[in-house]
Motif scaffolding. Structure first.
Motif, short mmCIF file in Angstrom:
data_model
loop_
_atom_site.label_atom_id
_atom_site.label_comp_id
_atom_site.label_asym_id
_atom_site.label_seq_id
_atom_site.Cartn_x
_atom_site.Cartn_y
_atom_site.Cartn_z
N GLY A 1 26.45 17.56 69.69
CA GLY A 1 27.31 18.36 69.36
C GLY A 1 27.49 18.82 67.69
O GLY A 1 28.72 19.03 67.25
N PRO B 1 28.23 22.77 66.67
CA PRO B 1 29.51 22.83 66.90
C PRO B 1 30.42 22.55 66.05
O PRO B 1 31.33 23.16 65.67
CB PRO B 1 29.86 22.50 68.40
CG PRO B 1 28.64 22.51 68.92
CD PRO B 1 27.52 22.10 68.06
N THR C 1 29.26 23.10 72.91
CA THR C 1 28.11 22.99 73.41
C THR C 1 28.08 23.15 75.10
O THR C 1 29.12 22.59 75.52
CB THR C 1 27.22 21.63 73.32
OG1 THR C 1 27.87 20.56 73.41
CG2 THR C 1 26.71 21.69 71.88
N CYS C 2 27.23 23.70 75.64
CA CYS C 2 27.49 23.63 77.29
C CYS C 2 26.07 23.42 77.94
O CYS C 2 25.15 23.96 77.26
CB CYS C 2 27.94 24.88 77.69
SG CYS C 2 27.92 25.15 79.60
N ASP D 1 30.49 20.10 75.80
CA ASP D 1 30.69 19.23 74.84
C ASP D 1 29.86 17.87 75.21
O ASP D 1 30.15 16.65 75.48
CB ASP D 1 32.26 18.78 74.91
CG ASP D 1 32.58 18.11 73.34
OD1 ASP D 1 31.57 17.97 72.64
OD2 ASP D 1 33.54 17.75 73.15
N GLU E 1 22.43 15.69 75.63
CA GLU E 1 21.57 16.72 75.07
C GLU E 1 19.99 16.45 75.39
O GLU E 1 19.30 17.34 75.52
CB GLU E 1 21.86 16.77 73.42
CG GLU E 1 23.28 17.40 73.31
CD GLU E 1 23.43 17.68 71.73
OE1 GLU E 1 24.34 18.52 71.49
OE2 GLU E 1 22.81 17.10 71.09
N HIS F 1 20.46 23.22 77.38
CA HIS F 1 21.93 23.23 76.86
C HIS F 1 21.92 24.45 75.86
O HIS F 1 20.81 24.58 75.22
CB HIS F 1 22.73 22.07 76.16
CG HIS F 1 21.90 21.44 75.07
ND1 HIS F 1 20.80 20.47 75.22
CD2 HIS F 1 21.87 21.53 73.76
CE1 HIS F 1 20.26 20.34 74.33
NE2 HIS F 1 20.98 20.75 73.18
N THR G 1 24.55 26.20 72.54
CA THR G 1 25.83 26.19 71.56
C THR G 1 26.22 27.79 71.60
O THR G 1 25.77 28.40 71.34
CB THR G 1 25.33 25.73 70.20
OG1 THR G 1 24.76 24.38 70.20
CG2 THR G 1 26.91 25.60 69.38
N CYS H 1 27.61 29.63 81.21
CA CYS H 1 28.15 28.61 80.10
C CYS H 1 28.86 29.34 79.21
O CYS H 1 29.87 28.89 78.63
CB CYS H 1 27.01 28.21 79.55
SG CYS H 1 26.19 26.50 80.43
#
Length: 267
Positions: free
Chosen positions: A133, A136, A161-162, A172, A178, A183, A185, A212
């Motif tokens: 993350g 973010p 983040t997703c 997150d 990750e 994923h 952001t 997401c």
């Protein structure tokens, strides 16, 4: 290929004990630092980012001056001990340049640069510790640093983040997550619920993307409340300091811009 770690166990818990949509602990420090006009330090779990803002001020290079608005510049520095990587990243590193460019693109439409023609607003991002993350955390800290510098913005910017494990969205992400999961952001504006950034380094099915973005928007509301509380607490401390200061020519006058800015951006 199977995952190196168990991302989501049968009980619905992740490797760090969180549920699917649970955010990591967040701490915010808006204490002034050095000569910066605005500063903010934020942690998302073990990820820690500090941002200093200088300006509006005269542009360093006359050739870069914009006659109708302020020039927004972003520099990112990553301290060597912030990550498990042995490789040292300098300011010319591709990943650092991409991070700086993404932050700049995110804030250029939000910062009211038209109020400060022929000037420069400089944003310095220092990555102190990394555990997922990073983008973010950098965006959220930049929002807060700009606010404490008294820079007018149309709204807060919140980011998260997703990722997707099988068909289950997770919010997150840590570094382990990750590394194993597709994923993205998402940065959004809490007042209008508009999305200002979607950054995706991995492929993700279009249905998962929309899912997401929806839950990231809900997480943005939670982040906004945390950030708003920190700004309000700082404003209260500044007002109390003004009330306690001796009323002698100009004492405490330097905080007026900060207080006004915080109030204007409360949503």
């Amino acid at each position: 290929m199977s995952s190196r770690v168990e991302i989501l166990n049968d009980g619905g818990y992740r490797s760090d004990g969180r549920r699917q949509y649970e955010l990591r602990d967040i701490t915010i420090d808006l204490s002034p630092r050095g000569t910066a006009d605005g500063s903010a330090m934020i942690t998302h779990g073990l990820t820690e980012v500090m941002v200093d803002v200088f300006g509006p001020r005269e542009a360093k290079l006359r050739g870069q001056t914009l006659h109708d608005r302020a020039l927004l510049t972003v520099e990112v520095g990553i301290v060597p001990f912030s990550t498990g990587e042995r490789r040292k990243r300098n300011r010319g590193d591709k990943r650092i340049l991409e991070l700086a460019a993404t932050i700049k693109q995110t804030f250029e439409p939000i910062v009211q640069t038209n109020l400060y023609p022929r000037s420069e607003i400089s944003i310095f991002v220092s990555v102190l510790q990394q555990d997922g993350g990073l983008l973010p955390a950098s965006i959220n800290a930049t929002t807060l640093a700009l606010l404490t510098a008294g820079i007018p913005m149309t709204d807060y910017v919140t980011a998260i983040t997703c990722g997707v494990h099988s068909t289950a969205p997770l919010l997150d992400l840590t570094t382990l997550e990750e590394n194993d999961l597709p994923h993205l952001t998402v940065a959004s504006l809490p007042r209008t619920f508009k999305v200002t950034l979607v950054a995706m380094e991995t492929r993700l099915h279009v249905e998962r993307v929309s899912e997401c973005m929806k839950i990231a928007g809900e997480a943005g509301k939670v982040l906004h409340q945390e950030m708003k509380r920190a700004v309000e607490a700082r404003t209260k401390r500044l007002v109390q300091a003004m009330d306690m200061a001796p009323r002698i020519g100009g004492v405490g006058g330097g905080v007026d811009r900060d207080v006004d800015m915080d109030e204007d951006n409360q949503t």
